[in-house]
Write a protein that holds these residues in place. Structure first.
Motif, PDB file in Angstrom:
ATOM      1  N   VAL A   1      63.662 -10.822 -67.269  1.00  0.00           N
ATOM      2  CA  VAL A   1      62.658  -9.801 -66.980  1.00  0.00           C
ATOM      3  C   VAL A   1      61.432 -10.440 -66.343  1.00  0.00           C
ATOM      4  CG1 VAL A   1      60.987  -8.234 -68.062  1.00  0.00           C
ATOM      5  CG2 VAL A   1      63.379  -8.132 -68.721  1.00  0.00           C
ATOM      6  N   VAL A   2      61.016 -11.560 -66.913  1.00  0.00           N
ATOM      7  CA  VAL A   2      59.819 -12.231 -66.396  1.00  0.00           C
ATOM      8  C   VAL A   2      60.022 -12.631 -64.932  1.00  0.00           C
ATOM      9  CG1 VAL A   2      58.364 -14.292 -66.599  1.00  0.00           C
ATOM     10  CG2 VAL A   2      59.069 -13.039 -68.657  1.00  0.00           C
ATOM     11  N   PHE A   3      61.169 -13.253 -64.657  1.00  0.00           N
ATOM     12  CA  PHE A   3      61.366 -13.760 -63.295  1.00  0.00           C
ATOM     13  C   PHE A   3      61.693 -12.671 -62.281  1.00  0.00           C
ATOM     14  CE2 PHE A   3      61.368 -17.705 -65.543  1.00  0.00           C
ATOM     15  CZ  PHE A   3      60.721 -18.548 -64.654  1.00  0.00           C
ATOM     16  N   CYS A   4      62.205 -11.524 -62.767  1.00  0.00           N
ATOM     17  CA  CYS A   4      62.533 -10.436 -61.841  1.00  0.00           C
ATOM     18  C   CYS A   4      61.336  -9.538 -61.573  1.00  0.00           C
ATOM     19  CB  CYS A   4      63.646  -9.562 -62.410  1.00  0.00           C
ATOM     20  SG  CYS A   4      65.248 -10.342 -62.340  1.00  0.00           S
ATOM     21  N   ARG A   5      60.556  -9.273 -62.587  1.00  0.00           N
ATOM     22  CA  ARG A   5      59.593  -8.183 -62.491  1.00  0.00           C
ATOM     23  C   ARG A   5      58.145  -8.619 -62.276  1.00  0.00           C
ATOM     24  NH1 ARG A   5      61.656  -3.072 -64.970  1.00  0.00           N
ATOM     25  NH2 ARG A   5      63.815  -3.201 -64.315  1.00  0.00           N
TER      26      ARG A   5
ATOM     27  N   GLU B   1      41.624  -2.325 -68.475  1.00  0.00           N
ATOM     28  CA  GLU B   1      41.841  -3.014 -67.215  1.00  0.00           C
ATOM     29  C   GLU B   1      42.744  -4.220 -67.454  1.00  0.00           C
ATOM     30  OE1 GLU B   1      37.861  -3.504 -65.182  1.00  0.00           O
ATOM     31  OE2 GLU B   1      37.387  -2.186 -66.865  1.00  0.00           O
ATOM     32  N   LEU B   2      42.738  -4.689 -68.700  1.00  0.00           N
ATOM     33  CA  LEU B   2      43.588  -5.826 -69.084  1.00  0.00           C
ATOM     34  C   LEU B   2      44.394  -5.428 -70.318  1.00  0.00           C
ATOM     35  CD1 LEU B   2      44.436  -8.835 -69.052  1.00  0.00           C
ATOM     36  CD2 LEU B   2      42.355  -9.353 -70.314  1.00  0.00           C
ATOM     37  N   LEU B   3      45.715  -5.543 -70.203  1.00  0.00           N
ATOM     38  CA  LEU B   3      46.599  -5.159 -71.307  1.00  0.00           C
ATOM     39  C   LEU B   3      47.334  -6.400 -71.798  1.00  0.00           C
ATOM     40  CD1 LEU B   3      47.837  -2.800 -72.921  1.00  0.00           C
ATOM     41  CD2 LEU B   3      49.410  -2.416 -71.013  1.00  0.00           C
ATOM     42  N   LEU B   4      47.152  -6.729 -73.079  1.00  0.00           N
ATOM     43  CA  LEU B   4      47.804  -7.904 -73.659  1.00  0.00           C
ATOM     44  C   LEU B   4      48.892  -7.420 -74.614  1.00  0.00           C
ATOM     45  CD1 LEU B   4      44.595  -9.933 -74.638  1.00  0.00           C
ATOM     46  CD2 LEU B   4      45.906 -10.140 -72.543  1.00  0.00           C
ATOM     47  N   LEU B   5      50.119  -7.866 -74.385  1.00  0.00           N
ATOM     48  CA  LEU B   5      51.227  -7.400 -75.223  1.00  0.00           C
ATOM     49  C   LEU B   5      51.964  -8.602 -75.792  1.00  0.00           C
ATOM     50  CD1 LEU B   5      52.055  -5.185 -72.309  1.00  0.00           C
ATOM     51  CD2 LEU B   5      51.888  -4.089 -74.523  1.00  0.00           C
ATOM     52  N   ASP B   6      52.052  -8.651 -77.106  1.00  0.00           N
ATOM     53  CA  ASP B   6      52.726  -9.780 -77.745  1.00  0.00           C
ATOM     54  C   ASP B   6      54.152  -9.367 -78.115  1.00  0.00           C
ATOM     55  OD1 ASP B   6      53.385 -12.131 -78.890  1.00  0.00           O
ATOM     56  OD2 ASP B   6      51.773 -12.146 -80.386  1.00  0.00           O
TER      57      ASP B   6
ATOM     58  N   THR C   1      46.619  -2.081 -63.479  1.00  0.00           N
ATOM     59  CA  THR C   1      46.307  -2.735 -64.749  1.00  0.00           C
ATOM     60  C   THR C   1      46.812  -4.177 -64.745  1.00  0.00           C
ATOM     61  OG1 THR C   1      46.688  -0.596 -65.780  1.00  0.00           O
ATOM     62  CG2 THR C   1      46.502  -2.487 -67.271  1.00  0.00           C
ATOM     63  N   THR C   2      45.958  -5.094 -65.126  1.00  0.00           N
ATOM     64  CA  THR C   2      46.375  -6.489 -65.271  1.00  0.00           C
ATOM     65  C   THR C   2      47.113  -6.604 -66.598  1.00  0.00           C
ATOM     66  OG1 THR C   2      44.334  -7.105 -64.162  1.00  0.00           O
ATOM     67  CG2 THR C   2      45.547  -8.877 -65.274  1.00  0.00           C
ATOM     68  N   ILE C   3      48.318  -7.165 -66.566  1.00  0.00           N
ATOM     69  CA  ILE C   3      49.134  -7.200 -67.786  1.00  0.00           C
ATOM     70  C   ILE C   3      49.543  -8.632 -68.109  1.00  0.00           C
ATOM     71  CG2 ILE C   3      51.302  -6.445 -68.847  1.00  0.00           C
ATOM     72  CD1 ILE C   3      51.187  -3.954 -67.039  1.00  0.00           C
ATOM     73  N   LEU C   4      49.364  -9.008 -69.370  1.00  0.00           N
ATOM     74  CA  LEU C   4      49.911 -10.267 -69.881  1.00  0.00           C
ATOM     75  C   LEU C   4      50.917  -9.904 -70.959  1.00  0.00           C
ATOM     76  CD1 LEU C   4      47.261 -11.482 -68.598  1.00  0.00           C
ATOM     77  CD2 LEU C   4      47.344 -13.171 -70.431  1.00  0.00           C
ATOM     78  N   LEU C   5      52.161 -10.281 -70.750  1.00  0.00           N
ATOM     79  CA  LEU C   5      53.201  -9.923 -71.711  1.00  0.00           C
ATOM     80  C   LEU C   5      53.881 -11.180 -72.223  1.00  0.00           C
ATOM     81  CD1 LEU C   5      55.227  -7.810 -73.011  1.00  0.00           C
ATOM     82  CD2 LEU C   5      56.580  -8.115 -70.935  1.00  0.00           C
ATOM     83  N   VAL C   6      53.800 -11.398 -73.529  1.00  0.00           N
ATOM     84  CA  VAL C   6      54.571 -12.490 -74.133  1.00  0.00           C
ATOM     85  C   VAL C   6      56.010 -11.998 -74.219  1.00  0.00           C
ATOM     86  CG1 VAL C   6      55.005 -13.762 -76.260  1.00  0.00           C
ATOM     87  CG2 VAL C   6      52.669 -13.453 -75.456  1.00  0.00           C
ATOM     88  N   SER C   7      56.932 -12.744 -73.657  1.00  0.00           N
ATOM     89  CA  SER C   7      58.317 -12.272 -73.650  1.00  0.00           C
ATOM     90  C   SER C   7      59.290 -13.426 -73.823  1.00  0.00           C
ATOM     91  CB  SER C   7      58.602 -11.567 -72.323  1.00  0.00           C
ATOM     92  OG  SER C   7      59.928 -11.117 -72.294  1.00  0.00           O
ATOM     93  N   HIS C   8      60.395 -13.124 -74.525  1.00  0.00           N
ATOM     94  CA  HIS C   8      61.480 -14.099 -74.587  1.00  0.00           C
ATOM     95  C   HIS C   8      62.543 -13.784 -73.548  1.00  0.00           C
ATOM     96  CE1 HIS C   8      60.035 -15.362 -78.661  1.00  0.00           C
ATOM     97  NE2 HIS C   8      60.352 -16.507 -78.107  1.00  0.00           N
TER      98      HIS C   8
ATOM     99  N   TYR D   1      50.560  -9.494 -62.939  1.00  0.00           N
ATOM    100  CA  TYR D   1      51.505  -9.068 -63.969  1.00  0.00           C
ATOM    101  C   TYR D   1      52.146 -10.359 -64.478  1.00  0.00           C
ATOM    102  CZ  TYR D   1      55.334  -6.307 -66.042  1.00  0.00           C
ATOM    103  OH  TYR D   1      56.230  -5.730 -66.888  1.00  0.00           O
ATOM    104  N   VAL D   2      51.692 -10.791 -65.642  1.00  0.00           N
ATOM    105  CA  VAL D   2      51.962 -12.168 -66.067  1.00  0.00           C
ATOM    106  C   VAL D   2      52.921 -12.195 -67.259  1.00  0.00           C
ATOM    107  CG1 VAL D   2      50.880 -14.323 -66.832  1.00  0.00           C
ATOM    108  CG2 VAL D   2      49.586 -12.704 -65.424  1.00  0.00           C
TER     109      VAL D   2
END
Lengths: 286, 275
Positions: free
Chosen positions: A223-227, A180-185, A212-219, A52-53
């Motif tokens: 959230v990134v460091f907690c989840r 299997e791979l979810l990319l979210l911008d 599901t392998t997830i790549l989420l672009v996030s500001h 979960y990236v």
């Protein structure tokens, strides 16, 4: 507000167990140029099944470009990208990947399409063009509509929905592909804090329960460091790290955001209510 | 037809072959225009229909001058025009509205030159400009049927893909949908639809039959499916009204078709506002 608990329904994922050893994405020595400017430099990155990236980095740093590279949408690049072990040039299983763009919800609101119709379009791209949808396609659509709490509004025109509801429709459109791979911008523009929180809960459920392998672009660095399980910082160079307890977020982020970047973050913040949490970011973008 | 006829003569009219040809041809045209037109509106390319129709005028004139079946030459010219317009758009040579303007003028100029070489207008050319539904002969009907089957068959098979590409071409491409092939296919459908409509509404007014039923449908439809059905109902009603008034009262069919569809549009728009 979603107003419902996320139902735990089997989304038909091939495996709900994490196969952490399986490489989903493997990038070696990727260089991307646009109009003579280097956007990404010597990128090496490996993402395993079930990761979960969070992809972070300053605006214009190349986050979207990295996603486009993974979607085979860049003409001018050097280096190799492998998806599920296959070189991207030869990769044809695009139905295993789903993508939700930054501005998915910014469409013409008068477009005549209902929630069910739009979500069903996510089933396209599998099999030959023009094939008729079978029962399994429609069953999948209904299953995902229910999972996303959209069944009650399935017959509504998508343009009539709120920003948060539209976001769920586009996530649903991605999920009917059984990716299997979810990319979210970062599809959270125009979505209020409560709906963003629901959105992140949903992603956690998808990742932990469906594998599901997830790549989420996030500001949203908190959230990134907690989840998430892994963080990738993109600013022409790409740095990545597993999110282990001994990782110092501030020094890691400075590699991408620059030496003057300050990120006040404590792991115990993650216990707090997200919608009320305040994260102090000083300095910021270089 | 003579104007002693009344609406009560309709059963008798249905027995005539020329009326049957007009009826079948008219319905095929209505269905094709309603569906292709709806996609054109949603793609914000309504003027592509107008541009290609006017360009086809050059093809009609060439056909008449050389003694070749004019719908064939119109088809060739229209196909070349849509392909050139979409190529110019894709390669960034010009925006589609500018390239439409160029081809519209080029096609019309070709027609003008050919007519002047031929020594002037004739009545047959007039029927292509404004349509003449009751003069559809067996060969015309065959042409309209074949082109109509291609148009309706393509939309029937690929409507989901076309909807996806119309809604968001970029994400459709990333999903593995062959966007370029579908867009080229759709451009060809526009050319085919215009050519098969020429005998019914004529070059000048074909854009109205393409656009107005779809616009009315957009006022009422919530889903894509219901909008397409409304578009078909409005388009078919307008064409049948044109055919009837033309056959019974000898009023120009194309004019009645456009008046009916515009009337329906005003009615549903008003109804929607008052609702």
């Amino acid at each position: 507000m979603m107003g419902h608990e996320l139902a735990e329904i089997n989304l038909g994922q091939q495996s709900v167990h994490k196969e952490t050893s399986k490489e989903v994405i493997s990038i070696e020595n990727l260089n991307v140029f646009r109009n003579g400017t280097q956007i990404l430099k010597d990128v090496d990155l490996r993402i395993n099944s079930g990761d979960y990236v969070g992809i972070v980095g300053p605006n214009g740093g190349g986050k979207t470009t990295l996603l486009m590279a993974l979607l085979g949408n860049l003409a001018r690049k050097s280096g190799t990208i492998k998806l599920f072990g296959t070189d991207i040039q030869k990769f044809t299983d695009w139905h295993r990947i789903a993508y939700v763009s930054q501005d998915a919800i910014n469409f013409d609101n008068s477009f005549p399409v209902t929630v069910r119709e739009l979500v069903s379009l996510g089933r396209l791209g599998r099999g030959r063009p023009g094939r008729r949808f079978k029962k399994e396609d429609w069953d999948k659509v209904e299953e995902v509509l229910e999972f996303m709490g959209l069944t009650g509004m399935a017959r509504k025109r998508v343009g009539q929905l709120s920003g948060g509801q539209k976001q769920r429709v586009f996530i649903a459109k991605a999920l009917v592909r059984s990716p299997e791979l979810l990319l979210l911008d970062e599809p959270v523009a125009g979505v209020d804090a409560q709906n963003q929180e629901q959105f992140h809960k949903l992603l956690s459920v998808l990742n932990s329960q469906k594998g599901t392998t997830i790549l989420l672009v996030s500001h949203d660095l908190a959230v990134v460091f907690c989840r998430m399980s892994k963080v990738v910082c993109v600013n022409r160079d790409v740095h990545s790290s597993e999110l282990t307890p001994d990782l110092d977020p501030e020094s890691f982020l400075r590699q991408g955001y620059g030496e003057h970047f300050h990120f006040v973050f404590h792991k115990h913040d993650c216990e707090a209510d997200f919608s009320k949490q305040e994260v102090t970011i000083n300095g910021g973008l270089k | 037809m003579s104007h002693e006829l009344t609406i009560w003569d309709l059963p008798r009219l249905l027995g005539y072959q020329f009326f049957q040809f007009a009826l079948i041809g008219g319905v095929i045209v209505a269905l094709s225009c309603a569906l292709v037109g709806l996609f054109l509106i949603l793609r914000k390319e309504a003027m592509l229909g107008d541009g290609v129709a006017h360009t086809s005028f050059g093809g009609i004139a060439i056909g008449l001058y050389l003694g070749i079946y004019p719908l064939l030459t119109a088809l060739i010219v229209s196909v070349v025009a849509v392909l050139a317009i979409s190529y110019m758009k894709r390669k960034g040579v010009a925006h589609s509205d500018s390239s439409i303007a160029v081809f519209l003028a080029l096609g019309f100029s070709t027609g003008l030159i050919v007519i002047s070489l031929a020594g002037g207008f004739n009545i047959e050319l007039f029927s292509y400009l404004f349509g003449d539904i009751l003069t559809i002969d067996a060969f015309d009907l065959m042409t309209v049927s074949v082109l109509g089957m291609v148009v309706l068959g393509f939309i029937g098979i690929f409507h989901k893909e076309l909807l996806s590409v119309t809604f968001d071409a970029e994400s459709s491409r990333l999903m593995g949908i062959p966007v370029r092939g579908l867009e080229t296919g759709f451009s060809l459908l526009v050319a085919l639809t215009i050519v098969l409509s020429i005998k019914v509404v004529g070059i000048i007014l074909v854009v109205a039959l393409l656009v107005i039923p779809g616009l009315s449908a957009l006022q009422l439809g919530r889903s894509f499916r219901s909008t397409a059905m409304f578009s078909i109902v409005f388009g078919t009603t307008s064409v049948l009204m044109g055919l009837l008034l033309n056959a019974i009262y000898n009023v120009a069919a194309a004019g009645v078709i456009i008046f009916t569809s515009t009337g329906l549009f005003l009615f549903v728009a008003l109804y929607k506002r008052l609702e």
